[in-house]
Write a protein that holds these residues in place. Structure first.
Motif, short mmCIF file in Angstrom:
data_model
loop_
_atom_site.label_atom_id
_atom_site.label_comp_id
_atom_site.label_asym_id
_atom_site.label_seq_id
_atom_site.Cartn_x
_atom_site.Cartn_y
_atom_site.Cartn_z
N PHE A 105 -25.73 -18.48 -1.17
CA PHE A 105 -25.67 -18.30 0.28
C PHE A 105 -24.24 -18.48 0.75
N GLY A 106 -23.91 -17.80 1.83
CA GLY A 106 -22.63 -18.06 2.47
C GLY A 106 -22.61 -19.49 2.97
N GLY A 107 -23.68 -19.87 3.64
CA GLY A 107 -23.81 -21.24 4.13
C GLY A 107 -23.52 -21.35 5.62
N GLN A 108 -23.92 -22.46 6.16
CA GLN A 108 -23.69 -22.72 7.57
C GLN A 108 -22.21 -23.00 7.80
N VAL A 109 -21.67 -22.44 8.84
CA VAL A 109 -20.26 -22.66 9.16
C VAL A 109 -20.10 -24.09 9.69
N PRO A 110 -19.24 -24.89 9.05
CA PRO A 110 -19.01 -26.24 9.54
C PRO A 110 -18.45 -26.21 10.97
N GLU A 111 -18.83 -27.20 11.77
CA GLU A 111 -18.42 -27.23 13.19
C GLU A 111 -16.92 -27.15 13.37
N GLN A 112 -16.16 -27.83 12.52
CA GLN A 112 -14.71 -27.89 12.68
C GLN A 112 -13.98 -26.66 12.14
N LEU A 113 -14.71 -25.71 11.59
CA LEU A 113 -14.10 -24.56 10.94
C LEU A 113 -14.39 -23.27 11.72
N PRO A 114 -13.36 -22.52 12.08
CA PRO A 114 -13.61 -21.23 12.73
C PRO A 114 -14.37 -20.30 11.79
N ARG A 115 -15.21 -19.47 12.35
CA ARG A 115 -16.05 -18.56 11.57
C ARG A 115 -15.22 -17.70 10.60
N GLU A 116 -14.09 -17.21 11.05
CA GLU A 116 -13.24 -16.36 10.21
C GLU A 116 -12.78 -17.13 8.97
N GLN A 117 -12.45 -18.40 9.13
CA GLN A 117 -12.02 -19.21 7.98
C GLN A 117 -13.18 -19.46 7.03
N ALA A 118 -14.37 -19.63 7.57
CA ALA A 118 -15.55 -19.83 6.72
C ALA A 118 -15.82 -18.57 5.90
N ILE A 119 -15.66 -17.42 6.52
CA ILE A 119 -15.84 -16.15 5.80
C ILE A 119 -14.80 -16.04 4.69
N GLU A 120 -13.55 -16.39 4.99
CA GLU A 120 -12.50 -16.37 3.97
C GLU A 120 -12.82 -17.36 2.84
N GLN A 121 -13.38 -18.50 3.20
CA GLN A 121 -13.76 -19.52 2.21
C GLN A 121 -14.82 -18.96 1.26
N VAL A 122 -15.84 -18.32 1.80
CA VAL A 122 -16.90 -17.73 0.99
C VAL A 122 -16.30 -16.66 0.07
N ALA A 123 -15.46 -15.80 0.62
CA ALA A 123 -14.84 -14.74 -0.18
C ALA A 123 -13.99 -15.33 -1.30
N LYS A 124 -13.27 -16.39 -1.02
CA LYS A 124 -12.44 -17.06 -2.04
C LYS A 124 -13.29 -17.57 -3.18
N CYS A 125 -14.40 -18.21 -2.86
CA CYS A 125 -15.28 -18.75 -3.89
C CYS A 125 -15.92 -17.63 -4.72
N LEU A 126 -16.39 -16.59 -4.04
CA LEU A 126 -17.00 -15.46 -4.75
C LEU A 126 -15.98 -14.78 -5.65
N SER A 127 -14.77 -14.66 -5.18
CA SER A 127 -13.72 -14.06 -5.99
C SER A 127 -13.45 -14.88 -7.25
N ALA A 128 -13.46 -16.20 -7.11
CA ALA A 128 -13.24 -17.09 -8.25
C ALA A 128 -14.36 -16.98 -9.28
N LEU A 129 -15.53 -16.55 -8.84
CA LEU A 129 -16.69 -16.45 -9.74
C LEU A 129 -16.92 -15.05 -10.29
N ALA A 130 -16.17 -14.08 -9.83
CA ALA A 130 -16.41 -12.70 -10.21
C ALA A 130 -16.31 -12.48 -11.72
N ASP A 131 -15.24 -12.95 -12.34
CA ASP A 131 -15.08 -12.73 -13.79
C ASP A 131 -16.16 -13.43 -14.60
N PRO A 132 -16.43 -14.71 -14.35
CA PRO A 132 -17.50 -15.36 -15.12
C PRO A 132 -18.86 -14.69 -14.90
N ALA A 133 -19.11 -14.22 -13.69
CA ALA A 133 -20.39 -13.59 -13.40
C ALA A 133 -20.52 -12.24 -14.09
N ALA A 134 -19.41 -11.56 -14.25
CA ALA A 134 -19.44 -10.25 -14.91
C ALA A 134 -19.86 -10.40 -16.36
#
Length: 134
Positions: A105-134
């Motif tokens: 899941f992307g997850g709930q956006v933490p209160e102190q974090l702007p939505r755009e930063q949360a989206i970037e955070q999710v993308a960063k994590c997914l990117s880090a997992l792309a090679d192992p997942a492949a």
């Protein structure tokens, strides 16, 4: 189209029983829910021998392990390292048991974090997992 169901519908059933229910009602696959203490026994704590047996049992039944369902979410930077670690473990489990994917899941956006930063955070994590997942 292929149909599967998540084991939240059948938490008390063993893997043998879940596969039998799937076959009985015409499902193509099951989606085992991890980390919920379901009786199917598909967990990251499974040994190599247990993982091999799970893969064989699903294949022999003709029912696929369509996806491994997790509660992993990536929007909160405070838990990033733990979530990425858990994702790696579950990716390995999926590969070992023959499941082509895991659910996250992307997850709930933490209160102190702007939505755009949360989206970037999710993308960063997914990117880090792309090679192992492949």
């Amino acid at each position: 189209m292929k149909y599967s169901f998540m084991t939240f519908s059948t938490p008390q059933l063993t893997l043998t029983d879940v596969l039998a229910v799937a076959k009985r009602f015409g499902y193509d696959g099951i989606e085992p829910r991890l980390d919920a203490k379901h009786e199917h026994g598909i967990e990251v704590t499974a040994t190599a021998a247990e993982r091999k047996a799970i893969r064989g049992q699903a294949a022999a039944s003709g029912t696929s392990l369509a996806c491994l369902a997790t509660s992993i979410s990536f929007a909160d930077p405070a838990v990033e390292s733990e979530m990425v670690k858990q994702a790696h473990e579950r990716i390995d489990l999926a590969g070992d048991v023959g499941a082509p994917s895991i659910r996250i899941f992307g997850g709930q956006v933490p209160e102190q974090l702007p939505r755009e930063q949360a989206i970037e955070q999710v993308a960063k994590c997914l990117s880090a997992l792309a090679d192992p997942a492949a």
